[in-house]
Design an enzyme around this catalytic site. Structure first.
Site, mmCIF file in Angstrom:
data_model
loop_
_atom_site.group_PDB
_atom_site.id
_atom_site.type_symbol
_atom_site.label_atom_id
_atom_site.label_comp_id
_atom_site.label_asym_id
_atom_site.label_seq_id
_atom_site.Cartn_x
_atom_site.Cartn_y
_atom_site.Cartn_z
ATOM 1 N N GLY A 1 73.378 45.128 -30.511
ATOM 2 C CA GLY A 1 72.136 44.386 -29.758
ATOM 3 C C GLY A 1 71.492 45.531 -29.011
ATOM 4 N N ARG B 1 69.714 46.945 -35.864
ATOM 5 C CA ARG B 1 68.469 47.459 -35.748
ATOM 6 C C ARG B 1 68.579 48.855 -35.421
ATOM 7 N NH1 ARG B 1 64.349 44.013 -33.937
ATOM 8 N NH2 ARG B 1 66.294 42.641 -33.180
ATOM 9 N N ARG C 1 57.969 39.549 -38.743
ATOM 10 C CA ARG C 1 58.354 39.613 -37.302
ATOM 11 C C ARG C 1 57.023 39.227 -36.091
ATOM 12 N NH1 ARG C 1 59.650 43.527 -34.832
ATOM 13 N NH2 ARG C 1 61.274 42.430 -33.471
ATOM 14 N N TYR D 1 58.134 36.538 -33.889
ATOM 15 C CA TYR D 1 58.566 36.900 -32.845
ATOM 16 C C TYR D 1 57.586 37.276 -31.853
ATOM 17 C CZ TYR D 1 63.116 36.948 -35.220
ATOM 18 O OH TYR D 1 64.247 36.595 -36.069
ATOM 19 N N CYS E 1 46.890 33.919 -46.934
ATOM 20 C CA CYS E 1 45.883 32.844 -46.728
ATOM 21 C C CYS E 1 46.696 32.083 -45.419
ATOM 22 C CB CYS E 1 45.908 31.917 -47.636
ATOM 23 S SG CYS E 1 44.515 30.809 -47.717
ATOM 24 N N TYR F 1 64.755 43.868 -40.360
ATOM 25 C CA TYR F 1 64.361 42.603 -40.355
ATOM 26 C C TYR F 1 62.824 42.595 -40.982
ATOM 27 C CZ TYR F 1 68.370 42.013 -37.490
ATOM 28 O OH TYR F 1 69.729 42.269 -37.010
#
Length: 467
Positions: free
Chosen positions: A277, A322, A359, A363, A390, A419
């Site tokens: 995390g 990450r 992303r 997000y 599009c 990601y």
């Protein structure tokens, strides 16, 4: 003159290069925006891993993911060595491969001594094909299929059980198998909130992941009666892209107390997995803790909690994803059309977008961008970087600061290792980009660019429609 130079540097792509005078290996990769090997060459072009980014685009085309091996290996090493320094017991780093699961990345992680966190049969298969030992695979997921569970049983990986259906399915699958008990960890929600996007918070009670903490006694009693399941430990995870250390310290106390309770039921719990995390820097405004600071917090908190409840130190596992690979990669695009709306906005279109980086539209993620072919040029334009799909929402970056740009220029979006490829799609039937691994001036293709033939490979026409 010196002042003018300084102003120009601060208002050019050079501002994103590390200001640290220390060697790349001593900098925390998650706190950098560009890869550790990034530099500007004599042609005023961005280099990564000793490779000229513009030349990479000329050779391999664009969009292109450029993965810096030095940055990835440095992050792996920093996690591994920090655990040795700050946790007195045994430890193991696992790469959360959902961030980017492919043969080369899994192989590098394994070569650095890491295990792999997998969440599907496809990720298990990829890791095995990359040469990762099955006993270093930890299989997560909230809705594992019977076939995926059978694959995990057959190959011998560790299974992180997430719910009652999964446990009962495992018992059923193992009923007539004369094998050693399957190694199982139990995931529960620790009830810890943290400040991050609601889609990537996993530790609070209202989450699809893990057993309810109020159900632990019934859970431990059940699994203690299953001879085919060996409960080796517990897992909890609070979310992703987290900048706070306190929630992780809180997690240590909660999960250690649960481990002590599990041991009281006679379970052979010897492992404790605190998830991952740790956040990364996507922009200069981001200020995540270093890898060392995160590991120090976790290691010391777990050790102190074990001393407090008087249980032996378990093997401590963590699962960074990450923060291992996010800043190790950039994506290079080629500039195409431009649309100027006077008094409102200028759109600068590139040859990729939401299919290679979903992303921003998913997000509302924020990125930084540089012109790889004119790194020291002053930033005189404010533009919106639009993709070619599009979809009106196909925007990579709003209000990006760039030099005067023209068709054919090469733009680089930073921190795209996590990601991006793993969530990429073929929206509008765009082939997925190529990816190259760079190191010491050498570039190796690790994912081939898809072709139009690849796009229709699995398509089938009913005979009555064949002409």
């Amino acid at each position: 003159m010196l002042l003018t130079q300084s102003v120009e540097v601060q208002n050019s792509g050079l501002q994103y290069l590390s200001k640290s005078q220390s060697s790349p290996e001593t900098r925390s990769p998650n706190q950098e925006i560009l890869p550790l090997s990034a530099r500007v060459n004599s042609q005023d072009r961005l280099e990564i891993g000793g490779c000229d980014v513009v030349s990479l685009v000329e050779q391999f085309g664009s969009p292109i993911y450029i993965l810096d091996e030095l940055t990835l290996r440095t992050a792996c090493s920093q996690y591994r060595e920090a655990l040795k320094r700050y946790y007195p017991g045994e430890s193991q780093v696992l790469y959360a491969s959902k961030a980017w699961n492919c043969l080369a990345v899994c192989a590098i992680a394994a070569d650095e001594g890491l295990g792999i966190d997998v969440v599907s049969g496809g990720e298990i298969y990829t890791a095995l094909q990359a040469g990762v030992n099955a006993d270093k695979l930890y299989f997560h997921g909230n809705n594992k299929s019977r076939s995926e569970l059978q694959l995990a049983i057959d190959c011998g990986c560790n299974i992180v059980a997430d719910n009652w259906l999964e446990l009962s399915t495992l018992v059923e699958l193992l009923e007539n198998q004369a094998s050693q008990p399957v190694r199982v960890m139990l995931r529960f929600t620790p009830g810890i909130e943290c400040h991050t996007h609601e889609y990537i918070r996993t530790g609070h009670l209202d989450s699809k992941f893990g057993f309810d903490p109020n159900d632990l006694d019934r859970l431990f009693a059940f699994i203690s009666q299953q001879p085919t399941l060996s409960c080796i430990g517990l897992h909890a995870h609070i979310g992703s892209q987290i900048f706070e250390l306190q929630p992780h310290e809180d997690l240590a106390g909660v999960i250690v107390e649960a481990l002590a309770k599990a041991a009281s039921y006679g379970l052979p719990v010897a492992e404790l997995n605190v998830g991952g995390g740790l956040g990364i820097s996507y922009t200069e405004a981001d200020d995540p803790p270093s890898i060392e600071a995160w590991v120090k917090t976790i290691g010391q908190a777990v050790a102190a909690a074990c001393e407090r409840v008087e249980i032996p130190l378990p093997k401590l596992l963590c699962e960074p994803g990450r923060s291992l690979i996010g800043t190790a990669c950039v994506t290079a695009y080629t500039v195409g059309s431009q649309k100027v709306i006077p008094g409102m906005r200028t759109y600068l279109a590139v040859d990729g977008g939401m299919s290679d980086n979903p992303r921003p539209i998913t997000y509302q993620s924020v990125y930084r961008i540089v012109a790889a072919n004119q790194m020291s040029a002053p930033l005189t334009e404010t533009v919106t970087i639009a993709g070619k799909h599009c979809e009106s929402g196909d925007v990579l970056i709003k209000n990006a600061q760039l030099p005067v740009s023209k068709p054919g220029d090469v733009l680089v979006v930073m921190a795209t290792g996590a990601y991006n490829y793993s969530m990429a799609s073929n929206y509008n039937r765009l082939p997925k980009p190529t990816a190259v691994l760079v190191r010491d001036g050498e570039a190796n293709v690790i994912i081939q660019r898809e072709t139009y033939q690849d796009l229709v490979r699995q398509d089938r026409l009913p005979e009555r429609l064949v002409k």
